[in-house]
Design an enzyme around this catalytic site. Structure first.
Site, PDB file in Angstrom:
ATOM      1  N   ASN A   9     -19.454   2.496 -22.106  1.00 44.54           N
ATOM      2  CA  ASN A   9     -19.435   3.910 -21.735  1.00 44.54           C
ATOM      3  C   ASN A   9     -19.323   4.003 -20.212  1.00 44.54           C
ATOM      4  OD1 ASN A   9     -19.783   6.633 -21.411  1.00 44.54           O
ATOM      5  ND2 ASN A   9     -21.965   6.648 -21.935  1.00 44.54           N
ATOM      6  N   TRP A  10     -18.118   4.289 -19.753  1.00 43.95           N
ATOM      7  CA  TRP A  10     -17.894   4.340 -18.296  1.00 43.95           C
ATOM      8  C   TRP A  10     -18.451   5.621 -17.664  1.00 43.95           C
ATOM      9  CZ3 TRP A  10     -12.152   2.475 -17.205  1.00 43.95           C
ATOM     10  CH2 TRP A  10     -12.060   1.109 -17.509  1.00 43.95           C
ATOM     11  N   LYS A  11     -18.806   6.597 -18.490  1.00 45.49           N
ATOM     12  CA  LYS A  11     -19.258   7.908 -17.985  1.00 45.49           C
ATOM     13  C   LYS A  11     -18.207   8.459 -17.000  1.00 45.49           C
ATOM     14  CE  LYS A  11     -23.893   6.179 -18.614  1.00 45.49           C
ATOM     15  NZ  LYS A  11     -25.304   6.407 -18.450  1.00 45.49           N
ATOM     16  N   HIS A  92     -24.483  11.930 -26.910  1.00 42.88           N
ATOM     17  CA  HIS A  92     -25.107  11.128 -25.849  1.00 42.88           C
ATOM     18  C   HIS A  92     -26.207  11.947 -25.177  1.00 42.88           C
ATOM     19  CE1 HIS A  92     -25.657   8.842 -22.162  1.00 42.88           C
ATOM     20  NE2 HIS A  92     -25.102   7.825 -22.791  1.00 42.88           N
ATOM     21  N   GLU A  94     -27.048  12.314 -22.225  1.00 42.84           N
ATOM     22  CA  GLU A  94     -26.638  13.068 -21.027  1.00 42.84           C
ATOM     23  C   GLU A  94     -25.961  14.383 -21.407  1.00 42.84           C
ATOM     24  OE1 GLU A  94     -24.537   9.926 -18.996  1.00 42.84           O
ATOM     25  OE2 GLU A  94     -26.444   8.878 -18.707  1.00 42.84           O
ATOM     26  N   GLU A 159     -30.452   4.822 -28.475  1.00 43.37           N
ATOM     27  CA  GLU A 159     -30.545   4.761 -27.021  1.00 43.37           C
ATOM     28  C   GLU A 159     -31.783   5.535 -26.563  1.00 43.37           C
ATOM     29  OE1 GLU A 159     -26.602   4.049 -25.015  1.00 43.37           O
ATOM     30  OE2 GLU A 159     -26.619   6.172 -25.399  1.00 43.37           O
ATOM     31  N   GLY A 165     -30.023   3.756 -17.900  1.00 40.56           N
ATOM     32  CA  GLY A 165     -29.804   3.730 -16.459  1.00 40.56           C
ATOM     33  C   GLY A 165     -31.054   3.492 -15.627  1.00 40.56           C
ATOM     34  N   SER A 205     -29.870   0.165 -20.519  1.00 41.73           N
ATOM     35  CA  SER A 205     -30.086  -0.925 -19.549  1.00 41.73           C
ATOM     36  C   SER A 205     -29.773  -2.310 -20.109  1.00 41.73           C
ATOM     37  CB  SER A 205     -31.522  -0.866 -19.002  1.00 41.73           C
ATOM     38  OG  SER A 205     -31.717   0.331 -18.276  1.00 41.73           O
ATOM     39  N   GLY A 226     -23.703   0.971 -20.592  1.00 46.50           N
ATOM     40  CA  GLY A 226     -23.304   1.924 -19.552  1.00 46.50           C
ATOM     41  C   GLY A 226     -23.028   1.194 -18.244  1.00 46.50           C
ATOM     42  N   GLY A 227     -24.012   1.184 -17.360  1.00 48.68           N
ATOM     43  CA  GLY A 227     -23.856   0.621 -16.008  1.00 48.68           C
ATOM     44  C   GLY A 227     -23.203  -0.750 -15.975  1.00 48.68           C
TER      45      GLY A 227
END
Ligand code: PEP
Length: 245
Positions: A9-11, A92, A94, A159, A165, A205, A226-227
């Site tokens: 997930n590059w966001k 998600h 977010e 998640e 994150g 994470s 993600g990150g």
């Protein structure tokens, strides 16, 4: 059992198409994929038509539940399948934080399935919430009126919001409890057979150091990253570690 699914997930990253193309190319070049694993890259909408690969599948990070119309700034699931996108991340945390409700997520899951997309349904509790209550509510409402045969196209990503994150990944034992609970809910809603068949991913994470435990000790079938998916070396290490399992 389904393939191990590793989702990036590059966001809203990276900052330019040049960087996105480079990241995609580095992952594609260096990844050693076994036939039992699938990698899904979810870039911002803008680049979905530009990033093509025989090795990597593509997913969107959201879609709207209407087919077309006066919905400024939105993208429909039909537009995504027209662009040969296979997966879509829905629910998600977010987006829930931006006001998305369980009822809206349910509409999106329905529309995405109708239009031939495979939803990756994200669920997870906040730090101060009772995990089982949240997971049961989110799963039950998101899957309302989704049939057993449609469920076969859905993956669920657990998640925990507090792990996204933050560098505070969920322990393998807690992730195992979540997996078992999610399968219990799916058994209640569908059947034991379908509950065992539905891919459950862990997200929050994930790094190359902690990734193996979720597949080895938590009963998960994949990861949502993600990150760490924005660093080609890290992401390739994660893929190469878990796709051998
Ligand atoms: C995510 O955004 O779904 C996620 C899991 O992010 P991170 O890996 O950075 O915690």
């Amino acid at each position: 059992m389904s393939k191990t699914l590793i989702v990036a997930n590059w966001k809203m990253n990276p900052k330019s198409f040049k960087d996105a193309a480079k990241l995609f190319e580095m992952v594609e070049k260096n990844v050693k994929l076994s036939k039992d694993a699938e990698v899904v890259v979810c870039p911002p909408f803008l680049w979905l038509r530009e990033l093509r690969s025989k090795k990597l599948s593509l997913g969107a990070q959201n879609c709207h539940f209407q087919m077309s119309g006066a919905f400024t700034g939105e993208v429909s699931s039909l537009m995504l399948t027209d662009a040969k996108v296979e997966y879509v991340i829905l629910g998600h945390s977010e987006r829930r934080q931006m006001g998305e409700t369980d009822a809206q997520i349910n509409l999106k899951v329905k529309t995405a399935l109708k239009d031939g997309l495979k939803p990756i349904l994200c669920i997870g509790e906040k730090e101060d919430e009772e995990i089982n209550l949240v997971l049961e509510r989110q799963i039950t409402q998101a899957l309302e009126k989704i049939t057993a045969s449609q469920l076969e196209q859905v993956a669920i990503a657990y998640e925990p919001v507090w792990a996204i994150g933050t560098g505070k990944a969920c322990s393998a034992d807690n992730a195992l409890s979540a997996t078992l609970f999610i399968r219990r809910i799916l058994t209640k809603l569908y059947s034991r057979f379908l509950a065992e068949k539905t891919p459950i991913l862990y997200g929050g994470s994930v790094s190359s150091e902690n990734c193996a435990q979720y597949l080895d000790r938590s009963g998960m079938n994949g990861l949502l990253v993600g990150g760490a998916s924005l660093d080609a070396d890290q992401f390739v290490k994660i893929i190469n570690t878990v796709s051998k399992r």
